[in-house]
Design a protein around this motif. Structure first.
Motif, PDB file in Angstrom:
ATOM      1  N   GLY A  27      16.646 -67.305  49.238  1.00  0.00           N
ATOM      2  CA  GLY A  27      17.636 -67.546  48.195  1.00  0.00           C
ATOM      3  C   GLY A  27      18.962 -67.963  48.790  1.00  0.00           C
ATOM      4  O   GLY A  27      19.132 -67.975  50.015  1.00  0.00           O
ATOM      5  N   PHE A  28      19.914 -68.344  47.906  1.00  0.00           N
ATOM      6  CA  PHE A  28      21.321 -68.470  48.299  1.00  0.00           C
ATOM      7  C   PHE A  28      21.609 -69.722  49.124  1.00  0.00           C
ATOM      8  O   PHE A  28      22.757 -69.992  49.429  1.00  0.00           O
ATOM      9  CB  PHE A  28      21.695 -67.185  49.070  1.00  0.00           C
ATOM     10  CG  PHE A  28      23.126 -67.030  49.513  1.00  0.00           C
ATOM     11  CD1 PHE A  28      24.191 -67.184  48.630  1.00  0.00           C
ATOM     12  CD2 PHE A  28      23.421 -66.674  50.829  1.00  0.00           C
ATOM     13  CE1 PHE A  28      25.501 -66.978  49.051  1.00  0.00           C
ATOM     14  CE2 PHE A  28      24.729 -66.468  51.258  1.00  0.00           C
ATOM     15  CZ  PHE A  28      25.772 -66.621  50.367  1.00  0.00           C
ATOM     16  N   GLN A  29      20.575 -70.490  49.518  1.00  0.00           N
ATOM     17  CA  GLN A  29      20.835 -71.609  50.426  1.00  0.00           C
ATOM     18  C   GLN A  29      20.210 -72.903  49.952  1.00  0.00           C
ATOM     19  O   GLN A  29      19.235 -72.918  49.214  1.00  0.00           O
ATOM     20  CB  GLN A  29      20.298 -71.289  51.822  1.00  0.00           C
ATOM     21  CG  GLN A  29      18.835 -70.855  51.825  1.00  0.00           C
ATOM     22  CD  GLN A  29      18.290 -70.692  53.225  1.00  0.00           C
ATOM     23  OE1 GLN A  29      17.522 -71.500  53.710  1.00  0.00           O
ATOM     24  NE2 GLN A  29      18.712 -69.627  53.902  1.00  0.00           N
ATOM     25  N   GLY A  30      20.809 -73.983  50.382  1.00  0.00           N
ATOM     26  CA  GLY A  30      20.264 -75.303  50.074  1.00  0.00           C
ATOM     27  C   GLY A  30      20.704 -76.290  51.135  1.00  0.00           C
ATOM     28  O   GLY A  30      21.234 -75.905  52.172  1.00  0.00           O
ATOM     29  N   ARG A  31      20.448 -77.559  50.831  1.00  0.00           N
ATOM     30  CA  ARG A  31      20.876 -78.614  51.753  1.00  0.00           C
ATOM     31  C   ARG A  31      21.696 -79.631  50.963  1.00  0.00           C
ATOM     32  O   ARG A  31      21.278 -80.059  49.889  1.00  0.00           O
ATOM     33  CB  ARG A  31      19.666 -79.295  52.379  1.00  0.00           C
ATOM     34  CG  ARG A  31      20.071 -80.490  53.232  1.00  0.00           C
ATOM     35  CD  ARG A  31      18.941 -81.035  54.075  1.00  0.00           C
ATOM     36  NE  ARG A  31      17.737 -81.212  53.279  1.00  0.00           N
ATOM     37  CZ  ARG A  31      16.511 -81.223  53.790  1.00  0.00           C
ATOM     38  NH1 ARG A  31      16.323 -81.054  55.082  1.00  0.00           N
ATOM     39  NH2 ARG A  31      15.473 -81.412  53.018  1.00  0.00           N
ATOM     40  N   SER A  32      22.850 -80.004  51.513  1.00  0.00           N
ATOM     41  CA  SER A  32      23.693 -80.979  50.825  1.00  0.00           C
ATOM     42  C   SER A  32      23.127 -82.382  51.041  1.00  0.00           C
ATOM     43  O   SER A  32      22.250 -82.581  51.884  1.00  0.00           O
ATOM     44  CB  SER A  32      25.114 -80.922  51.365  1.00  0.00           C
ATOM     45  OG  SER A  32      25.139 -81.459  52.678  1.00  0.00           O
ATOM     46  N   ALA A  65      20.624 -67.827  41.326  1.00  0.00           N
ATOM     47  CA  ALA A  65      20.609 -69.247  40.973  1.00  0.00           C
ATOM     48  C   ALA A  65      19.414 -69.940  41.621  1.00  0.00           C
ATOM     49  O   ALA A  65      18.748 -70.771  40.988  1.00  0.00           O
ATOM     50  CB  ALA A  65      21.912 -69.914  41.405  1.00  0.00           C
ATOM     51  N   SER A  66      19.108 -69.576  42.869  1.00  0.00           N
ATOM     52  CA  SER A  66      17.940 -70.172  43.530  1.00  0.00           C
ATOM     53  C   SER A  66      16.682 -69.882  42.713  1.00  0.00           C
ATOM     54  O   SER A  66      15.847 -70.759  42.496  1.00  0.00           O
ATOM     55  CB  SER A  66      17.731 -69.574  44.929  1.00  0.00           C
ATOM     56  OG  SER A  66      18.910 -69.589  45.670  1.00  0.00           O
ATOM     57  N   ALA A  67      16.543 -68.633  42.287  1.00  0.00           N
ATOM     58  CA  ALA A  67      15.343 -68.227  41.570  1.00  0.00           C
ATOM     59  C   ALA A  67      15.206 -68.970  40.246  1.00  0.00           C
ATOM     60  O   ALA A  67      14.130 -69.468  39.909  1.00  0.00           O
ATOM     61  CB  ALA A  67      15.366 -66.716  41.330  1.00  0.00           C
ATOM     62  N   VAL A  68      16.304 -69.065  39.514  1.00  0.00           N
ATOM     63  CA  VAL A  68      16.240 -69.746  38.214  1.00  0.00           C
ATOM     64  C   VAL A  68      15.945 -71.231  38.416  1.00  0.00           C
ATOM     65  O   VAL A  68      15.139 -71.824  37.683  1.00  0.00           O
ATOM     66  CB  VAL A  68      17.551 -69.537  37.419  1.00  0.00           C
ATOM     67  CG1 VAL A  68      17.591 -70.435  36.187  1.00  0.00           C
ATOM     68  CG2 VAL A  68      17.707 -68.073  37.018  1.00  0.00           C
ATOM     69  N   ALA A  69      16.563 -71.830  39.428  1.00  0.00           N
ATOM     70  CA  ALA A  69      16.335 -73.259  39.677  1.00  0.00           C
ATOM     71  C   ALA A  69      14.873 -73.519  40.029  1.00  0.00           C
ATOM     72  O   ALA A  69      14.266 -74.482  39.554  1.00  0.00           O
ATOM     73  CB  ALA A  69      17.244 -73.743  40.803  1.00  0.00           C
ATOM     74  N   LEU A  70      14.281 -72.645  40.844  1.00  0.00           N
ATOM     75  CA  LEU A  70      12.872 -72.828  41.206  1.00  0.00           C
ATOM     76  C   LEU A  70      11.977 -72.593  39.996  1.00  0.00           C
ATOM     77  O   LEU A  70      11.003 -73.320  39.775  1.00  0.00           O
ATOM     78  CB  LEU A  70      12.483 -71.888  42.348  1.00  0.00           C
ATOM     79  CG  LEU A  70      13.076 -72.241  43.715  1.00  0.00           C
ATOM     80  CD1 LEU A  70      12.650 -71.220  44.763  1.00  0.00           C
ATOM     81  CD2 LEU A  70      12.650 -73.645  44.145  1.00  0.00           C
ATOM     82  N   ALA A  71      12.313 -71.587  39.189  1.00  0.00           N
ATOM     83  CA  ALA A  71      11.528 -71.318  37.979  1.00  0.00           C
ATOM     84  C   ALA A  71      11.539 -72.539  37.069  1.00  0.00           C
ATOM     85  O   ALA A  71      10.510 -72.917  36.487  1.00  0.00           O
ATOM     86  CB  ALA A  71      12.080 -70.089  37.245  1.00  0.00           C
ATOM     87  N   ALA A  72      12.705 -73.179  36.968  1.00  0.00           N
ATOM     88  CA  ALA A  72      12.809 -74.376  36.125  1.00  0.00           C
ATOM     89  C   ALA A  72      11.964 -75.504  36.718  1.00  0.00           C
ATOM     90  O   ALA A  72      11.204 -76.157  36.006  1.00  0.00           O
ATOM     91  CB  ALA A  72      14.268 -74.807  35.995  1.00  0.00           C
ATOM     92  N   ALA A  73      12.078 -75.706  38.032  1.00  0.00           N
ATOM     93  CA  ALA A  73      11.345 -76.801  38.671  1.00  0.00           C
ATOM     94  C   ALA A  73       9.844 -76.597  38.568  1.00  0.00           C
ATOM     95  O   ALA A  73       9.081 -77.551  38.409  1.00  0.00           O
ATOM     96  CB  ALA A  73      11.769 -76.922  40.137  1.00  0.00           C
ATOM     97  N   LEU A  74       9.401 -75.357  38.651  1.00  0.00           N
ATOM     98  CA  LEU A  74       7.964 -75.045  38.610  1.00  0.00           C
ATOM     99  C   LEU A  74       7.456 -74.869  37.188  1.00  0.00           C
ATOM    100  O   LEU A  74       6.274 -74.652  36.967  1.00  0.00           O
ATOM    101  CB  LEU A  74       7.681 -73.756  39.389  1.00  0.00           C
ATOM    102  CG  LEU A  74       7.925 -73.786  40.894  1.00  0.00           C
ATOM    103  CD1 LEU A  74       7.848 -72.382  41.476  1.00  0.00           C
ATOM    104  CD2 LEU A  74       6.909 -74.706  41.577  1.00  0.00           C
ATOM    105  N   LYS A  75       8.382 -74.921  36.228  1.00  0.00           N
ATOM    106  CA  LYS A  75       8.056 -74.606  34.834  1.00  0.00           C
ATOM    107  C   LYS A  75       7.338 -73.253  34.752  1.00  0.00           C
ATOM    108  O   LYS A  75       6.299 -73.084  34.095  1.00  0.00           O
ATOM    109  CB  LYS A  75       7.192 -75.698  34.203  1.00  0.00           C
ATOM    110  CG  LYS A  75       7.854 -77.069  34.246  1.00  0.00           C
ATOM    111  CD  LYS A  75       7.265 -78.012  33.218  1.00  0.00           C
ATOM    112  CE  LYS A  75       8.067 -79.292  33.015  1.00  0.00           C
ATOM    113  NZ  LYS A  75       8.540 -79.934  34.262  1.00  0.00           N
ATOM    114  N   ALA A  76       7.907 -72.292  35.436  1.00  0.00           N
ATOM    115  CA  ALA A  76       7.320 -70.942  35.487  1.00  0.00           C
ATOM    116  C   ALA A  76       7.366 -70.295  34.105  1.00  0.00           C
ATOM    117  O   ALA A  76       8.230 -70.609  33.288  1.00  0.00           O
ATOM    118  CB  ALA A  76       8.087 -70.089  36.490  1.00  0.00           C
TER     119      ALA A  76
END
Ligand code: ASP
Ligand code: MG
Length: 401
Positions: A130-135, A150-161
């Protein structure tokens, strides 16, 4: 499934999380896990940086802070592997979390779900930092404190969890901080807007940005305990009218400071100069009050900011005060913001009045007030916080469902 720092604070807890993750997988779900750094690791790393440099470059801070989560994913993957279950740990950049380049508080702009989907389709459990990304410039960024949400929610959205489960050290979202109010109640559900207000007004259970994203992408969040199996709080769109409460919760925030610029000349452009100067220094201003002119063609402007920004704000206001020929300025940080939040406020008159009466009955002085459609906030003396939160919880009958 997202596990916060306290849930992975030591080897024992990591093993427990591993077991929980494997159980979920064996129930038949595809499971992507997001973890934070162990315990107080992030704070410790920040402290370490301060020992080396008074003012470390944000890019290097990100390089340092992102290591905390990398420790967690490796250890959790090893612990899951012990259960004989296929698993792979992945960093934020490896799962394609792309952010802007505002180091230490970067915002996610896109998530490439492909790699993660592949891993899940192979039947593996994915453990993501979590907490990290790449610019876009290929640098490592972090998402602001509490950013694993935020990482978790973003991944959930991308995966349509189906759901984004946030495991934490409390049972869910409460009507008030249970440490202050003994009969505070766990909410079974709460709408995005109310949750966003509560999170922004001091309820620490979710990072505000994660709630904003959940609303934007329609991700259902389930806030629940990592120490038991009790159902927690569902954060989702609440549109059924009968579910709308007048007041859902009381929040308090001790990390506020207030400043007043005194006897400023009453003419156009003054407020613009003051608040532009603060904005230039990236200081967020919350409440603002300007008194009416008292006949000497001067008035006072008071506002609140985050406590952490006070030192810098003092410098700015000192300069602006001289520039504008103001009578001086005062500031203080022994204050608190107490707020009531509820989506039903819009259609129910007298809610603010009720709040003020409850505070008055306790002899608590209100120093500033601000409102939105679904919240009322008051600035009071910090020492009155507990009394105020208890009184408001009672005044709005929050102990009963
Ligand atoms: N480890 C980071 C922090 O402490 C991110 C997080 O916990 O969500 O802020
Ligand atoms: Mg943390």
């Amino acid at each position: 499934m997202k596990f916060g720092g306290s849930s992975v604070a030591n080897a024992e807890r990591i093993k427990r999380v591993a077991q929980r993750v494997v159980e979920k997988k064996l129930e038949g779900h595809s499971v992507a896990v997001v973890v934070s750094a162990m315990g107080d690791t992030t704070d410790d790393l920040i402290e370490l940086a301060r020992q080396v440099s008074k003012n470390p470059p944000d890019r290097e801070l990100d390089m340092l802070l992102s290591t905390g989560e990398q420790v967690s994913i490796a250890l959790l993957a090893m612990a899951v592997n012990e259960f004989g279950h296929p698993v792979v740990s992945l960093t934020g950049p490896q799962v394609g979390i792309t952010t802007d380049d505002i180091h230490t508080k970067a915002r996610i702009i896109k998530v490439e779900g492909d790699r993660l989907n592949d891993v899940l389709n192979q039947g593996k459990i994915a453990i993501v930092a979590g907490f990290q990304g790449r610019s876009l410039n290929d640098d490592i960024t972090t998402l602001g404190r509490g950013g694993s949400d935020a990482s978790a929610v973003a991944l959930a959205a991308a995966l349509k969890a189906d759901v984004c489960e946030i495991y934490t050290d409390v049972d869910g979202v409460y009507t008030a901080d249970p440490r202050l109010v003994s009969d505070a109640r766990k909410l079974n559900y709460i709408g995005y807007d109310e949750m966003l207000e509560l999170a922004s007004l001091g309820a620490l259970v979710l990072q505000p940005r994660s709630v904003e994203m959940a609303k934007q992408f329609g991700v259902t969040i389930h806030v629940r305990s990592s120490f038991n199996n009790n159902p927690g709080t569902l954060v989702e769109e609440v549109d059924k009218m009968e579910k709308v409460r007048v007041v859902s919760g009381v929040a308090h925030d001790l990390k506020v400071a207030k400043m007043s610029l005194l006897d400023v000349p009453d003419r156009p452009g003054i407020a613009a100069i003051l608040f532009n100067s603060l904005a230039d220094e990236k200081i967020n201003v919350d409440m603002i009050i300007q008194s009416t002119t008292r006949g000497n063609n001067a008035n006072d402007i008071s506002f609140t900011i985050e406590k952490d920004d006070l030192d810098q704000a003092v410098k700015v206001v000192e300069r602006v005060s001289q520039e504008l020929g103001a009578g001086g300025f005062i500031y203080g940080s022994d204050i608190a913001k107490v707020s009531i939040v509820g989506a039903g406020m819009i259609t129910n008159p007298g809610v603010a009045a009720n709040m003020f009466s409850a505070l008055a009955a306790e002899g608590i002085n209100i120093e500033m007030i601000s409102t939105s459609e679904i919240k009322v906030s008051c600035i009071i003396q910090a020492e009155d916080t507990k009394k105020a939160v208890m009184a408001l919880h009672k005044a709005f009958n929050l102990e009963v469902e």
